[in-house]
Scaffold this active site. Structure first.
Site, PDB file in Angstrom:
ATOM      1  N   THR A 171       0.816  -1.218   0.000  1.00  0.00           N
ATOM      2  CA  THR A 171       0.000   0.000   0.000  1.00  0.00           C
ATOM      3  C   THR A 171       0.850   1.267   0.000  1.00  0.00           C
ATOM      4  OG1 THR A 171      -0.153  -0.181   2.404  1.00  0.00           O
ATOM      5  CG2 THR A 171      -2.009  -1.050   1.126  1.00  0.00           C
ATOM      6  N   ALA A 188       3.711   2.491  -5.140  1.00  0.00           N
ATOM      7  CA  ALA A 188       3.555   1.584  -6.280  1.00  0.00           C
ATOM      8  C   ALA A 188       2.262   0.781  -6.160  1.00  0.00           C
ATOM      9  CB  ALA A 188       4.754   0.649  -6.375  1.00  0.00           C
ATOM     10  N   GLY A 226      13.137  14.012   0.436  1.00  0.00           N
ATOM     11  CA  GLY A 226      13.656  14.984  -0.532  1.00  0.00           C
ATOM     12  C   GLY A 226      12.655  15.365  -1.596  1.00  0.00           C
ATOM     13  N   GLY A 227      12.043  14.373  -2.264  1.00  0.00           N
ATOM     14  CA  GLY A 227      11.054  14.706  -3.278  1.00  0.00           C
ATOM     15  C   GLY A 227      10.983  13.731  -4.420  1.00  0.00           C
ATOM     16  N   GLU A 256      19.599  17.314  -5.520  1.00  0.00           N
ATOM     17  CA  GLU A 256      20.176  16.267  -4.659  1.00  0.00           C
ATOM     18  C   GLU A 256      21.372  15.665  -5.390  1.00  0.00           C
ATOM     19  OE1 GLU A 256      16.881  14.391  -1.819  1.00  0.00           O
ATOM     20  OE2 GLU A 256      16.442  14.005  -3.900  1.00  0.00           O
ATOM     21  N   HIS A 311      22.396   5.160   2.178  1.00  0.00           N
ATOM     22  CA  HIS A 311      22.251   6.621   2.122  1.00  0.00           C
ATOM     23  C   HIS A 311      23.378   7.219   2.950  1.00  0.00           C
ATOM     24  CE1 HIS A 311      20.611  10.648   2.430  1.00  0.00           C
ATOM     25  NE2 HIS A 311      19.639  10.317   1.590  1.00  0.00           N
ATOM     26  N   ARG A 352      25.214   9.101  -4.593  1.00  0.00           N
ATOM     27  CA  ARG A 352      25.178   8.551  -3.241  1.00  0.00           C
ATOM     28  C   ARG A 352      26.254   7.518  -2.935  1.00  0.00           C
ATOM     29  NH1 ARG A 352      18.907   7.785  -2.133  1.00  0.00           N
ATOM     30  NH2 ARG A 352      18.803  10.043  -2.066  1.00  0.00           N
ATOM     31  N   HIS A 409      19.445   1.789   2.839  1.00  0.00           N
ATOM     32  CA  HIS A 409      18.365   2.696   2.440  1.00  0.00           C
ATOM     33  C   HIS A 409      17.493   2.166   1.316  1.00  0.00           C
ATOM     34  CE1 HIS A 409      16.419   6.565   1.879  1.00  0.00           C
ATOM     35  NE2 HIS A 409      16.815   6.624   0.626  1.00  0.00           N
ATOM     36  N   ARG A 453      21.062   3.965  -7.494  1.00  0.00           N
ATOM     37  CA  ARG A 453      19.911   4.812  -7.859  1.00  0.00           C
ATOM     38  C   ARG A 453      20.228   6.294  -7.672  1.00  0.00           C
ATOM     39  NH1 ARG A 453      15.567   7.100  -4.734  1.00  0.00           N
ATOM     40  NH2 ARG A 453      16.406   6.029  -2.919  1.00  0.00           N
ATOM     41  N   SER A 488      13.082   7.173  -7.116  1.00  0.00           N
ATOM     42  CA  SER A 488      12.299   6.012  -6.705  1.00  0.00           C
ATOM     43  C   SER A 488      10.798   6.300  -6.711  1.00  0.00           C
ATOM     44  CB  SER A 488      12.725   5.562  -5.312  1.00  0.00           C
ATOM     45  OG  SER A 488      11.913   4.513  -4.887  1.00  0.00           O
TER      46      SER A 488
HETATM   47  P1  FAD Z   1       6.607   0.917   0.193  1.00  0.00           P
HETATM   48  O1  FAD Z   1       6.166   2.321   0.166  1.00  0.00           O
HETATM   49  O2  FAD Z   1       7.676   0.558   1.143  1.00  0.00           O
HETATM   50  O3  FAD Z   1       5.334   0.002   0.498  1.00  0.00           O
HETATM   51  C1  FAD Z   1       5.487  -1.400   0.683  1.00  0.00           C
HETATM   52  C2  FAD Z   1       4.158  -1.983   1.132  1.00  0.00           C
HETATM   53  O4  FAD Z   1       4.183  -3.399   1.013  1.00  0.00           O
HETATM   54  C3  FAD Z   1       3.777  -1.692   2.583  1.00  0.00           C
HETATM   55  O5  FAD Z   1       2.392  -1.420   2.618  1.00  0.00           O
HETATM   56  C4  FAD Z   1       4.059  -3.019   3.287  1.00  0.00           C
HETATM   57  O6  FAD Z   1       3.319  -3.207   4.467  1.00  0.00           O
HETATM   58  C5  FAD Z   1       3.622  -3.983   2.190  1.00  0.00           C
HETATM   59  N1  FAD Z   1       4.119  -5.348   2.295  1.00  0.00           N
HETATM   60  C6  FAD Z   1       5.415  -5.764   2.287  1.00  0.00           C
HETATM   61  N2  FAD Z   1       5.453  -7.113   2.351  1.00  0.00           N
HETATM   62  C7  FAD Z   1       4.169  -7.561   2.411  1.00  0.00           C
HETATM   63  C8  FAD Z   1       3.560  -8.839   2.498  1.00  0.00           C
HETATM   64  N3  FAD Z   1       4.282  -9.990   2.540  1.00  0.00           N
HETATM   65  N4  FAD Z   1       2.213  -8.915   2.551  1.00  0.00           N
HETATM   66  C9  FAD Z   1       1.455  -7.792   2.540  1.00  0.00           C
HETATM   67  N5  FAD Z   1       1.984  -6.546   2.466  1.00  0.00           N
HETATM   68  C10 FAD Z   1       3.320  -6.441   2.384  1.00  0.00           C
HETATM   69  N6  FAD Z   1      12.569   8.083  -2.806  1.00  0.00           N
HETATM   70  C11 FAD Z   1      12.402   9.182  -3.570  1.00  0.00           C
HETATM   71  O7  FAD Z   1      12.203   9.063  -4.775  1.00  0.00           O
HETATM   72  N7  FAD Z   1      12.435  10.410  -3.004  1.00  0.00           N
HETATM   73  C12 FAD Z   1      12.645  10.608  -1.677  1.00  0.00           C
HETATM   74  O8  FAD Z   1      12.653  11.730  -1.204  1.00  0.00           O
HETATM   75  C13 FAD Z   1      12.847   9.469  -0.865  1.00  0.00           C
HETATM   76  N8  FAD Z   1      13.093   9.600   0.458  1.00  0.00           N
HETATM   77  C14 FAD Z   1      13.155   8.471   1.235  1.00  0.00           C
HETATM   78  C15 FAD Z   1      13.282   8.609   2.610  1.00  0.00           C
HETATM   79  C16 FAD Z   1      13.265   7.488   3.430  1.00  0.00           C
HETATM   80  C17 FAD Z   1      13.400   7.643   4.900  1.00  0.00           C
HETATM   81  C18 FAD Z   1      13.122   6.206   2.839  1.00  0.00           C
HETATM   82  C19 FAD Z   1      13.092   4.970   3.696  1.00  0.00           C
HETATM   83  C20 FAD Z   1      13.029   6.064   1.473  1.00  0.00           C
HETATM   84  C21 FAD Z   1      13.042   7.196   0.661  1.00  0.00           C
HETATM   85  N9  FAD Z   1      12.923   7.081  -0.717  1.00  0.00           N
HETATM   86  C22 FAD Z   1      12.776   8.201  -1.482  1.00  0.00           C
HETATM   87  C23 FAD Z   1      12.715   5.781  -1.334  1.00  0.00           C
HETATM   88  C24 FAD Z   1      11.210   5.598  -1.593  1.00  0.00           C
HETATM   89  O9  FAD Z   1      10.492   6.220  -0.560  1.00  0.00           O
HETATM   90  C25 FAD Z   1      10.819   4.138  -1.639  1.00  0.00           C
HETATM   91  O10 FAD Z   1      11.693   3.436  -2.477  1.00  0.00           O
HETATM   92  C26 FAD Z   1       9.409   4.012  -2.210  1.00  0.00           C
HETATM   93  O11 FAD Z   1       8.519   4.811  -1.469  1.00  0.00           O
HETATM   94  C27 FAD Z   1       8.969   2.570  -2.169  1.00  0.00           C
HETATM   95  O12 FAD Z   1       7.614   2.523  -2.511  1.00  0.00           O
HETATM   96  P2  FAD Z   1       6.934   1.110  -2.689  1.00  0.00           P
HETATM   97  O13 FAD Z   1       5.505   1.375  -3.025  1.00  0.00           O
HETATM   98  O14 FAD Z   1       7.730   0.291  -3.607  1.00  0.00           O
HETATM   99  O15 FAD Z   1       7.064   0.411  -1.245  1.00  0.00           O
HETATM  100  C1  SIN Z   2      16.599  11.984   0.532  1.00  0.00           C
HETATM  101  O1  SIN Z   2      15.719  12.825   0.715  1.00  0.00           O
HETATM  102  O2  SIN Z   2      17.793  12.187   0.719  1.00  0.00           O
HETATM  103  C2  SIN Z   2      16.200  10.634   0.061  1.00  0.00           C
HETATM  104  C3  SIN Z   2      15.900  10.720  -1.356  1.00  0.00           C
HETATM  105  C4  SIN Z   2      15.877   9.360  -1.997  1.00  0.00           C
HETATM  106  O3  SIN Z   2      16.073   8.336  -1.351  1.00  0.00           O
HETATM  107  O4  SIN Z   2      15.687   9.347  -3.219  1.00  0.00           O
END
Ligand code: FAD
Ligand code: SIN
Length: 531
Positions: A24, A27, A62-63, A129, A241, A289, A348, A383, A388
């Site tokens: 959730t 993606a 960050g964004g 960044e 990170h 990075r 990270h 990356r 992301s």
């Molecule tokens: P997530 O948002 O992690 O969602 C995963 C979901 O899958 C969750 O709901 C989880 O509960 C669920 N799930 C996992 N396994 C199971 C299972 N077996 N059964 C059911 N549910 C499950 N990227 C950027 O582009 N810009 C940024 O500024 C940035 N800042 C970041 C800052 C931090 C602190 C972090 C940690 C990451 C950052 N990133 C950033 C990276 C980016 O946020 C993530 O890569 C991206 O949000 C991942 O999205 P996702 O939908 O793939 O997964």
């Molecule tokens: C950050 O804000 O430095 C994280 C950005 C990212 O993971 O892309």
């Protein structure tokens, strides 16, 4: 989650959907909405108790990197920066496809209610960044971009059937295609019959003792894909990170100090006040990075200090521009306007993942993957910052549409749960200690061999809880990372080998991991890897 009744061939509940989305975050919700808008019956699973704090998306700071019209930026420039950061392993066509679709994807997000910070009326503020040659990163709430993205998508996703406290335990398949998902919830095991499944499970930061990732980032999607017979690739490229807050606490989720702070002029210094990146890369503190994390790691090893520092004292308005960072610092007794911010590199982001094309399609019909769990070829060996969320938005929508179309063409499916369900898992603390010691910013053959030996000691156990599944997923993901890292006898991007410090042009190919018929990790090397 409490102990569930077992999966000894019998399941306790059954349901039917066209598309099951697992996750959730950005993606998963974008994929779910896209499939729903195509008229399909969609079920979205989240293993956490609720949305709060369960996704990496919600923590993003960050964004979103995106090329906006009339800014002097170009898709070609963003592609060039992404390729340069990716250390020769990006798929240039995939990068172009995703970057070129970014502005449309962000417009769709705005249509779903997201709001971004403005520099003037109708003009978004842009930050910079590491690795970006231009200011092209839109943000929200200063450094609370992920919270806004998640808020907007949660609101739009009220139309979806979202099930919290539902752990996806297996993607089910017959000889040729996906048939459903085996799920664990408070009522025990159940099956959701569905011809299309989208993995959107995020990353694997909890392979390590300390990470910026939320608790749910335990590599489940990597394991679900491998168990279902799909391949993963480039998994040795775990991105550290450069600036995770060092607050003296040993492990678990640690606060991130966004790279945008350096984008706005903060400097990275050691305890003596000397620059950490001077002379290392022309972009200095704003180098990609992997370069900055490697420079910090080297400085810490040379000085024996526990951390380096970000100096943001000379910047005005930090509390206003970076409220998330400021709050995290204040919780640790640090005022960024008056104090240096202690930081260390932290696990990270998983640059590799489930092997897909740019539409999120894997080689197994009906199985899609999007977001951090996927390896589209966008990130290569490292990356580029803020790519992301962009990839999650673009490929999430494509995977959702693809899954919807696949389900319509395939028609209803009938899934069979496995007769017995046991997994191999190492204790969480043991695993995290071993990976943190032996598969961190810099690795070598001796350490990786030691890690493989530790992982070989995993015990067989039944799956009764979310933790059982997560421990098994972490163990399998760690095996894949260790095998790929051991095989890559060079340094490239996030994969730095102490015993092979140079980049070897002959190894500019992806490492692809499958499971063999005995459930053992098999590694192949493929040029131009695609599913
Ligand atoms: P997530 O948002 O992690 O969602 C995963 C979901 O899958 C969750 O709901 C989880 O509960 C669920 N799930 C996992 N396994 C199971 C299972 N077996 N059964 C059911 N549910 C499950 N990227 C950027 O582009 N810009 C940024 O500024 C940035 N800042 C970041 C800052 C931090 C602190 C972090 C940690 C990451 C950052 N990133 C950033 C990276 C980016 O946020 C993530 O890569 C991206 O949000 C991942 O999205 P996702 O939908 O793939 O997964
Ligand atoms: C950050 O804000 O430095 C994280 C950005 C990212 O993971 O892309």
């Amino acid at each position: 989650m409490t102990i569930a009744r077992g999966c000894g061939g019998s399941t306790h509940w059954q349901q039917r959907a066209d598309v099951v989305v697992i996750g959730t975050g950005v993606a998963g919700l974008v994929a779910g909405l896209a499939a729903h808008r195509r008229g399909r019956k969609v079920v979205v699973l989240n293993k956490a108790d609720d949305q709060a704090g369960s996704t990496a998306t919600g923590y993003a700071q960050g964004g979103i990197a995106v090329v906006l019209p009339d800014t002097g930026d170009s898709v070609d420039a963003h592609v060039a920066d992404t390729l340069a950061a990716g250390g020769g392993l990006c798929d240039a066509e995939a990068v172009h496809s995703i970057v070129a679709d970014g502005h449309r994807a962000v417009r769709d997000l705005v249509a779903d209610g997201a709001r971004f910070d403005e520099a003037g009326p109708g003009r978004w503020a842009l930050t910079r960044e590491g690795g970006h040659s231009q200011r092209r990163i839109i943000h929200s709430g200063g450094d609370a971009t992920g919270a806004e993205v998640q808020r907007a998508l949660d609101h739009a996703a009220r139309v979806l059937d979202i099930r919290h406290r539902h752990v996806a335990v297996r993607v089910l398949r017959d000889d040729t295609a996906v048939t459903g998902v085996l799920v664990l919830n408070d009522d025990g095991f159940g099956v959701i019959h569905a011809p299309a499944v989208v993995l959107a499970t995020g990353g694997l930061g909890h392979l390590y003792a300390a990470t910026t990732n939320p608790e749910a980032s335990t590599g489940d999607g990597i394991a679900l894909a491998l168990w279902a017979g799909a391949a993963v690739a480039d998994v040795e490229f775990v991105q550290f990170h450069p600036t995770m807050l060092f607050d003296g606490r040993a492990g678990g989720r640690r606060p991130l100090i966004t790279e945008a702070l350096r984008g706005e002029g903060a400097k990275l210094v050691d305890a003596q006040g000397d620059s950490v990146t001077a002379g290392i890369h022309p972009m200095g503190d704003l180098a990609p990075r992997d370069v900055v994390a490697g420079a910090i790691d080297a400085r810490l090893k040379a000085t024996g200090d526990p951390c380096v520092y970000l100096d943001a004292r000379h910047l005005g308005g930090v509390a206003h521009r970076f409220p998330t960072v400021t709050a995290a610092c204040r919780r640790a007794g640090i005022d960024p306007a008056r104090h240096l911010i202690p930081v260390v590199p932290g696990a990270h982001y998983s640059c590799g993942g489930v092997l897909t094309d740019v539409d999120g399609r894997t080689a197994l019909p009906g199985l899609f993957a999007a977001g951090e769990v996927a390896r589209t070829g966008m990130h290569g060996a490292n990356r580029l910052a803020s790519n992301s969320l962009l990839e999650g938005l673009v490929v999430g929508a494509r995977a959702g549409r693809g899954a919807a179309d696949h389900a319509a063409a395939a028609g209803p499916s009938r899934a069979a749960a496995p007769d017995r369900l046991t997994v191999e898992a190492l204790g969480r603390g043991q695993l995290q200690a071993a990976t943190s010691r032996d598969a961190s910013v810099v690795r070598d053959a001796a350490g990786l061999g030691r890690l493989c030996d530790a992982l070989a000691g995993a015990a067989t156990r039944p799956v009764r809880t979310r933790a059982d599944l997560e421990d098994a997923a972490l163990t399998l993901a760690a095996r894949a990372v260790a095998a790929a890292a051991l095989h890559r006898t060079e340094s490239r991007g996030c994969h730095q080998r102490g015993d092979f410090p140079d980049t070897d042009p002959a190894q500019a190919v992806s490492g692809v991991v499958d499971l063999d018929e005995n459930g053992l990790v098999e590694l192949k090397v493929r040029a131009g890897a695609c599913c």
